[in-house]
Design an enzyme around this catalytic site. Structure first.
Site, mmCIF file in Angstrom:
data_model
loop_
_atom_site.group_PDB
_atom_site.id
_atom_site.type_symbol
_atom_site.label_atom_id
_atom_site.label_comp_id
_atom_site.label_asym_id
_atom_site.label_seq_id
_atom_site.Cartn_x
_atom_site.Cartn_y
_atom_site.Cartn_z
ATOM 1 N N LYS A 23 9.625 6.364 -1.431
ATOM 2 C CA LYS A 23 10.201 4.951 -0.713
ATOM 3 C C LYS A 23 11.357 4.811 -0.307
ATOM 4 O O LYS A 23 11.738 4.215 0.111
ATOM 5 C CB LYS A 23 10.184 4.289 -2.210
ATOM 6 C CG LYS A 23 8.668 3.831 -3.349
ATOM 7 C CD LYS A 23 8.014 3.633 -2.076
ATOM 8 C CE LYS A 23 6.589 3.270 -3.141
ATOM 9 N NZ LYS A 23 5.667 2.504 -2.180
ATOM 10 N N ALA A 50 0.841 -0.954 0.523
ATOM 11 C CA ALA A 50 -0.189 0.168 -0.299
ATOM 12 C C ALA A 50 0.383 1.402 -0.186
ATOM 13 O O ALA A 50 2.146 1.205 0.562
ATOM 14 C CB ALA A 50 -0.754 0.217 1.098
ATOM 15 N N TYR A 66 7.949 10.591 -5.757
ATOM 16 C CA TYR A 66 7.727 9.866 -5.226
ATOM 17 C C TYR A 66 8.802 8.846 -4.433
ATOM 18 O O TYR A 66 8.792 8.144 -3.741
ATOM 19 C CB TYR A 66 7.147 8.979 -6.079
ATOM 20 C CG TYR A 66 6.268 7.525 -6.456
ATOM 21 C CD1 TYR A 66 5.665 7.089 -4.996
ATOM 22 C CD2 TYR A 66 7.011 6.806 -7.307
ATOM 23 C CE1 TYR A 66 5.581 5.652 -5.186
ATOM 24 C CE2 TYR A 66 6.715 5.125 -6.665
ATOM 25 C CZ TYR A 66 6.024 4.691 -5.952
ATOM 26 O OH TYR A 66 5.907 3.165 -6.270
#
Length: 303
Positions: A134, A64, A130
């Site tokens: 991560k 998720a 993004y």
């Protein structure tokens, strides 16, 4: 063995749940599902409590998160992809969960592999907010592992393809279905991809294999293709004949620059190869499906 799976209703998560394994699927409030063992959350961020989620669980596969999109801010990426991930891991450690498999992004390595494949030991070059979110989550997980003994496994997938895929692959599939005339006839770039079925199998292997802990894996099909070869494979999977026009790559890059679409053109024509050899060496794993076999599922899903 029960594995907690976040993102169970997403594109990759749906393929994971099809495997013969007991999953406790994390779902969002009001999200429709048919999972027999589920855990409901309002959101996955730095405030999620996770009370009662981890009973009888040894491993977590964390899928998720906020996907790459122009609509999210840097703070939103950090809240969900970084802080939400670390909150989940910290709460899991408190209740005795042993292993955490984190699905990161090949964007952590960079947007293009240039002349040689990425390897897990490369100096990272996150190329957008993004991929940075991560990577920050990866760093936090390694720190937690060092402090608590949590077994961390990092998986950085290349572009994931398959029936119902979002993003660039979904757009290419629709294009081949409607107008199978493409401008990739002169492309000779080299890119790696991974079928969603193969990624699902790899993630479960990472959750269970005794040797997976402590490693970073760059996930691919172990096959390299140009964008021309890849879109031809899409056409074959869909039962469509693709016509590849011999448009010079330099002209396409110029058009991308003029129209402000250089990033999209680079994703199509640039190189992005990875060295996945440590997956086979450490886990003894090979992709269950070839690209051709995986693409055949496109035709089956379109019926």
């Amino acid at each position: 063995m029960t594995i907690i799976l976040t993102g169970a209703t997403g594109f990759v998560g749906k393929s994971v749940t099809k495997l013969p394994q007991n999953f406790r699927c994390v779902v969002r409030l009001n999200e429709k599902h048919t999972f027999s063992d589920s855990y409901t959350v309002d959101s996955i961020d730095y405030s999620t409590e996770w009370n009662g989620c981890f009973q009888g669980v040894d491993s977590i596969i964390h899928l998720a998160g906020l996907a790459h999109s122009v609509s999210y801010t840097d703070d939103e990426y950090r809240t969900v992809n970084t802080l939400g991930t670390l909150r989940l891991a910290e709460k899991a450690v408190e209740t005795g969960v042993k292993r955490f498999v984190f699905v990161s992004s090949i964007g952590v390595n960079g947007g293009s592999s240039k002349d040689s494949p990425f390897v897990p030991s490369d100096v990272v070059k996150p190329h957008n907010a993004y991929s940075l979110s991560k990577y920050d989550a990866e760093l936090g997980l390694w720190d937690l592992a060092q402090k608590t003994g949590l077994e961390v496994v990092i998986v950085r997938p290349t572009l994931v393809y398959g029936p119902g895929a979002p993003g660039n692959f979904g757009a290419l599939t629709k294009l081949v279905c409607k107008v199978p005339v493409l401008p990739f006839g002169l492309s000779k770039n080299r890119r790696d991809f991974i079928a969603v079925q193969n990624l699902a199998d790899l993630l479960v292997t990472c959750a269970k294999h005794p040797n997976a802990a402590g490693h970073t894996f760059l996930a691919s099909d172990f096959e390299t293709a140009s964008i021309k070869e890849f879109t031809n494979a899409i056409g074959e999977g869909l039962g469509k004949k693709v016509v590849q026009l011999p448009i010079p790559v330099s002209l396409m890059r110029f058009v991308g620059k003029v129209t402000g679409k250089s990033a999209m053109i680079e994703q199509l024509y640039g190189n992005l190869q990875v060295d996945s050899s440590n997956i086979k060496e450490i886990l003894g794993w090979s992709p269950p499906l070839t690209m051709k076999q995986a693409m055949a599922s496109l035709h089956n899903s379109s019926k």
